[in-house]
Design an enzyme around this catalytic site. Structure first.
Site, PDB file in Angstrom:
ATOM      1  N   ASP A  49       0.851  -1.265  -0.024  1.00  0.00           N
ATOM      2  CA  ASP A  49       0.039   0.019   0.055  1.00  0.00           C
ATOM      3  C   ASP A  49       0.871   1.338   0.049  1.00  0.00           C
ATOM      4  O   ASP A  49       1.784   1.450   0.760  1.00  0.00           O
ATOM      5  CB  ASP A  49      -0.956   0.130   1.326  1.00  0.00           C
ATOM      6  CG  ASP A  49      -1.758   1.190   1.241  1.00  0.00           C
ATOM      7  OD1 ASP A  49      -1.431   2.181   1.577  1.00  0.00           O
ATOM      8  OD2 ASP A  49      -3.063   0.852   0.811  1.00  0.00           O
ATOM      9  N   CYS A  84      -2.827   4.696 -10.761  1.00  0.00           N
ATOM     10  CA  CYS A  84      -2.647   4.688  -9.588  1.00  0.00           C
ATOM     11  C   CYS A  84      -1.845   6.097  -9.304  1.00  0.00           C
ATOM     12  O   CYS A  84      -0.780   6.055  -9.531  1.00  0.00           O
ATOM     13  CB  CYS A  84      -2.007   3.564  -8.727  1.00  0.00           C
ATOM     14  SG  CYS A  84      -1.814   3.989  -6.928  1.00  0.00           S
ATOM     15  N   ASN A  85      -2.687   7.193  -8.796  1.00  0.00           N
ATOM     16  CA  ASN A  85      -1.893   8.531  -8.568  1.00  0.00           C
ATOM     17  C   ASN A  85      -1.030   8.209  -7.596  1.00  0.00           C
ATOM     18  O   ASN A  85       0.112   8.957  -7.650  1.00  0.00           O
ATOM     19  CB  ASN A  85      -3.058   9.308  -8.273  1.00  0.00           C
ATOM     20  CG  ASN A  85      -4.002   9.994  -9.170  1.00  0.00           C
ATOM     21  OD1 ASN A  85      -3.724  10.863 -10.274  1.00  0.00           O
ATOM     22  ND2 ASN A  85      -5.090   9.073  -9.475  1.00  0.00           N
ATOM     23  N   LYS A 166     -12.100  -0.167  -3.245  1.00  0.00           N
ATOM     24  CA  LYS A 166     -11.173  -1.452  -3.216  1.00  0.00           C
ATOM     25  C   LYS A 166     -11.632  -2.728  -2.549  1.00  0.00           C
ATOM     26  O   LYS A 166     -11.372  -3.691  -3.149  1.00  0.00           O
ATOM     27  CB  LYS A 166      -9.831  -0.898  -2.342  1.00  0.00           C
ATOM     28  CG  LYS A 166      -9.136   0.165  -2.998  1.00  0.00           C
ATOM     29  CD  LYS A 166      -7.733   0.350  -2.076  1.00  0.00           C
ATOM     30  CE  LYS A 166      -6.997   1.633  -2.792  1.00  0.00           C
ATOM     31  NZ  LYS A 166      -6.151   1.070  -3.952  1.00  0.00           N
ATOM     32  N   CYS A 195      -7.733  10.169  -7.631  1.00  0.00           N
ATOM     33  CA  CYS A 195      -7.215   8.914  -7.201  1.00  0.00           C
ATOM     34  C   CYS A 195      -8.235   7.818  -8.196  1.00  0.00           C
ATOM     35  O   CYS A 195      -9.396   8.110  -8.358  1.00  0.00           O
ATOM     36  CB  CYS A 195      -8.051   8.562  -5.699  1.00  0.00           C
ATOM     37  SG  CYS A 195      -7.899   6.774  -5.299  1.00  0.00           S
TER      38      CYS A 195
END
Length: 232
Positions: A49, A84-85, A166, A195
């Site tokens: 993550d 994915c920013n 998610k 995002c």
């Protein structure tokens, strides 16, 4: 027509990557299969993550991102897009690991907003790691744009929506709408979805201000590089 191969470093998260692939299809002005560019996708959901590493004590995702980029390059991709920013905090390290271009969706989104809304104040919805590192703030200010970000309580609601997507949910929540309203009331003239989970949680028709979706910006840049025709 010979189209070049797009590499997608995805899996962060899987629903966002699936959405990004769908946008590649929708935004391509194709009439038959052969009008779409080839696409290699590495759904690298094992990457640690990013926000936990940036604002906590989580594992550094850098080597995993670099390995995934090399998989795509070795597979024949000619460019890499990362839907994915927050992973763009590591984009320089990813670029160093391969010899093919790696697009920066945050810089692309900022330049897109500057072209369509010059001088605007931009409300930023993004993951906490992206916000705390000021990734959008720096890119937007470089383009001469103002920046508004949610306060800590509102940011917690943004993260709740991201986590719900998610986990397989919709992320739709009236409290997220309130966060958008707060940014609009404070003077945001345009909203950026920073995002890749957020396009699944935010309805642009309900925001009251124009929305720039960084996912779409990245998809268009990938298609343009590949030589595909784009829809308006």
């Amino acid at each position: 027509m010979s189209l070049r191969t797009i590499g997608v470093l995805g899996g962060m998260g899987p629903a966002a990557t699936a959405h990004f692939l769908g946008r590649l299809v929708v935004l391509c002005a194709a009439e038959e299969d052969q009008d779409y560019p080839p696409c290699l996708v590495y759904n690298a959901s094992h990457v640690p993550d990013r926000t936990r590493h940036l604002v906590g004590d989580g594992e550094d995702p850098t080597p995993h991102l670099q390995d995934a980029a090399r998989v795509l390059e070795n597979g024949g991709a000619g460019i890499i897009g990362i839907p994915c920013n927050t992973a763009h905090a590591y984009v320089d390290a990813v670029r160093e690991s391969v010899s093919i271009p790696v697009l920066n969706m945050i810089e692309l989104a900022a330049s897109t907003i500057a072209a369509s809304h010059p001088g605007a104040t931009v409300g930023v919805l993004a993951a906490t790691g992206t916000v705390q590192l000021g990734l959008y703030q720096a890119a937007l200010q470089e383009q001469g744009l103002g920046v508004l970000q949610p306060d800590p309580d509102q940011q917690a609601l943004v993260m709740a929506a991201i986590r719900e997507v998610k986990a397989g949910g919709s992320g739709r929540d009236a409290r997220l709408d309130q966060t958008i309203s707060m940014l609009r009331d404070q003077g945001a003239g345009v909203l950026v979805l920073g995002c890749t989970e957020l396009p699944l949680a935010v309805d642009p028709a309900s925001t009251g201000i124009p929305v720039v979706d960084a996912t779409d910006v990245l998809a268009r840049a990938c298609l343009e590089w590949a030589g595909a025709d784009l829809r308006p």
